[in-house]
Design an enzyme around this catalytic site. Sequence first.
Site, PDB file in Angstrom:
ATOM      1  N   CYS A  29      19.371   4.931  53.679  1.00 36.52           N
ATOM      2  CA  CYS A  29      17.983   5.243  54.002  1.00 36.52           C
ATOM      3  C   CYS A  29      17.189   5.254  52.708  1.00 36.52           C
ATOM      4  CB  CYS A  29      17.849   6.564  54.749  1.00 36.52           C
ATOM      5  SG  CYS A  29      18.109   8.036  53.741  1.00 36.52           S
TER       6      CYS A  29
ATOM      7  N   HIS B 184      12.207  14.857  55.057  1.00 35.87           N
ATOM      8  CA  HIS B 184      12.612  15.058  53.671  1.00 35.87           C
ATOM      9  C   HIS B 184      11.799  14.133  52.785  1.00 35.87           C
ATOM     10  CE1 HIS B 184      15.211  11.994  55.493  1.00 35.87           C
ATOM     11  NE2 HIS B 184      15.168  11.377  54.320  1.00 35.87           N
TER      12      HIS B 184
END
Length: 655
Positions: free
Chosen positions: A409, A574
Site C-alpha cells: 500500500c 493512517h
Amino acid sequence: MSTTETKPRSGARVHVQKLGTFLSNMVMPNIGAFIAWGLITALFIKAGWLTGLFPGLRDPGGWVAQIGGWGDFADGGVVAPMISYLLPILIGSTGGRMVYGTRGAVVGAIATMGVIAGSDVPMFLGAMIMGPLGAWVMKKVDALWDGKIRPGFEMLVDNFSAGIIGLGMAVFGFFGIGPIVTAFSKGAGHVVDFLVDHDLLPLTSIFIEPAKVLFLNNAINHGVLTPLGTTQALQTGKSVLFLLEANPGPGLGILLAYMAFGRGAARASAPGAAIIHFFGGIHEIYFPYVLMKPKLIAATILGGMTGIFINVLFGSGLRAPAAPGSIIAVYAQTATGSFLGVTLSVLGAAAVSFAVASLLLKTDRSDDDGDLVAATAEMEALKGKKSSVSAALVGSADRAPITDIVFACDAGMGSSAMGASVLRKKIQGAGFRDVKVTNQAISNLTDSYGLVVTHQDLTARARQKTPSAVHVSVENFMNAPQYDEIVELLGRANNGQGAHPTAGEQPEETTAPDVLDVESIVLAGTATTREGAISEAGRLLVACGAVEPSYVDAMHEREGSVSTYMGNGLAIPHGTNEAKDAIRRTGISFVRYAEPIDWNGKPAEFVVGIAGAGKDHMALLTKIAGVFLNADEVARLRDAGSAEEVRSVLGGTGG
C-alpha cells in the site's frame, strides 16, 4: 516467480483508463434503465413493434400513442421524459454517490437538473460532469465546518447546506455547463454525420478495436458513443453508434481462428472463451488472445470495419445500448427493420476477423506458442483488477512456483498490514506454510516477489516497481474474494509444493504490544462524515503523544488517494509514507459510532487510527484482523460498555 513479462503502463494511459473506469461506473449501474427506455421505445413509438404487429393500435388517440408520446399526445408519453430527465439524473446521481455517498448523490442530481434544463439535447455528458462536480463541491464545503457545528444543529446545517449548494450548482449547470455541452454534443454529432455521409465511419475501428484490448474503451464507449447514440436514437429511432464497440463479431472471429489454427492452451481454451464472449457478452475474454499475438489486432480492426460498413450499407442500428455485448442483448435492442443488417454485420465481422486471424496464425513461423497465462495477467493489469472470467483461460496452464507474496500500500503500515494478515491466515490455513506473506510500502518494493496484492487504485504504481510479478487487485481488504483465488492459484502454480495441511492447524499466535491506550478508545464517536471521523481518530493519536498534529493532515491526504475502508464495518485511516517523520511513537486509536459513517459508499462502524513507527504495531493489527473476521467478536465490540473491554477484545493489553 511469475514468468509474466509486461511493461509498466505510462502515466497518461493510467489516467485515461481511470477516466474511462469512472465514466463507466456512472453508466453501467444504470444500463437497466437504458434497456427499459429502449424497450419502451421499441414497443410504443409510432413505428414500433406493437403498431407493426397490430395495425389497429395505430390510432393517434389510443393508449399506445399515449404511452409513446405521439399523435394526440405528442407533448406527453414516457419515452421523451425518460431520456430527457430520468436517465441523465440517474447518471448524475450515481456520479455524485461515487464522490460523496448519499449526500453527494442528492446534490449531484440537483446539479444535473440544472444542466438538463439549460440544454435542448439529452444531457448525458452534462450529467457526467455536474453529478461528480456537485458532490465534490458539497464535500469540500462540509469539510469547512466539520466538527465546528454545535450539537443539535447538525441536521439543520446539513439539510440547508445541501439545498443551497444544490441551488448554486443547478444555476451553474444551467448557464455555464449546459450550453457548452450542447455545443460539444452537436459538434460531435456533426462529425459522426460527416463520417456517415462520406462512408468513413468504418475507419473508427482503427481506434476502437485497439482501445478495447487496452481497456481504453470505456472512455470512448460510455463517454462519447452512448450519449451520441442515444441522442441519435431519439431522433431516428435507432443508432449505428451502439454497435461500433459492442459488435461481438470481431472477437468471435479471433477465437474461432484459435480453435482452428491455435496451439496448446490457447487452442484448448478457445471454445469455452467463445461461448462466454458471444453469448455472455464478456468481451474481455478474448483480449489475452490478442495480447499473446499482438499482430492479431489487424484482424479485429478489419473485422470491426466490415461490421460497421454493413450496418451503414443497410442503414441498421440499435434502439439503445447493448450491455453486455452479447448477441442476445444486441438482438433485444435491434430496431425494427434492422435485423438483417445487424445479423449480417455480426457474421461479416466474424468472418473477416476469422479469415485474417487464421492466415496470421497459420503462417506464423515463430516457435513461440505464446504464453496465455502471461497475456491474461497483462490483460488484468491493463484492466486494473482481477478478471472474473480469466480462470477459463489459465485454469490448466502451468505457472512458476510462488513462494513470496507481498501486500503493498502507500505507506506500508495499515492497509497492507491488515490485508497481509488476513491473506496470511487464509494461505496458512490452506496448508501453504512455506509461502511467505509480507507487507510493504509501494515505494520500497523490489522486483523480487512472485505475487503482489494491492488496492485496485494502486496496481499501476506497483507494476512499475515489480513488472515481473503476478498482480492481484482488491477493493475489500478484510474478505476480498480474490484471496480465495490466490489460494487456488497457489495450488496450480506450486503443484501442491509447500502445502502441508494439518487438521485443526492454526497460524502461530503473536503477542500484541501495548500500543492501544485506554485514553485512545472512544465508544461514542461524534463525527458524521468520513473526514470528521479521520480527524477524530487523528486527534486521539495526537492527544496520546503518538504523532505530531501534521500527521492528521497526512491521514486526510492518504484517504484522498486510496480508501482505507477494510470491509466488515472497519476503516483504518493512517498517514502517507512521507509522513512517518511526524510519528513520535507507535500508537493506535479506536472510535466506535452508533450510526455508521458513510465511507465513500461503505458503512464504517469502527474507525481505527494507525501510526506505526516500526513493526511493533503489526501484531495488534493481526489481532484486529482476526477479530473483524469473527462475527461474534465484532458483536462483543459493538456491545462493549467500557474502553477496557474493547482493549481486551482487541488484544491490546500485551503479553
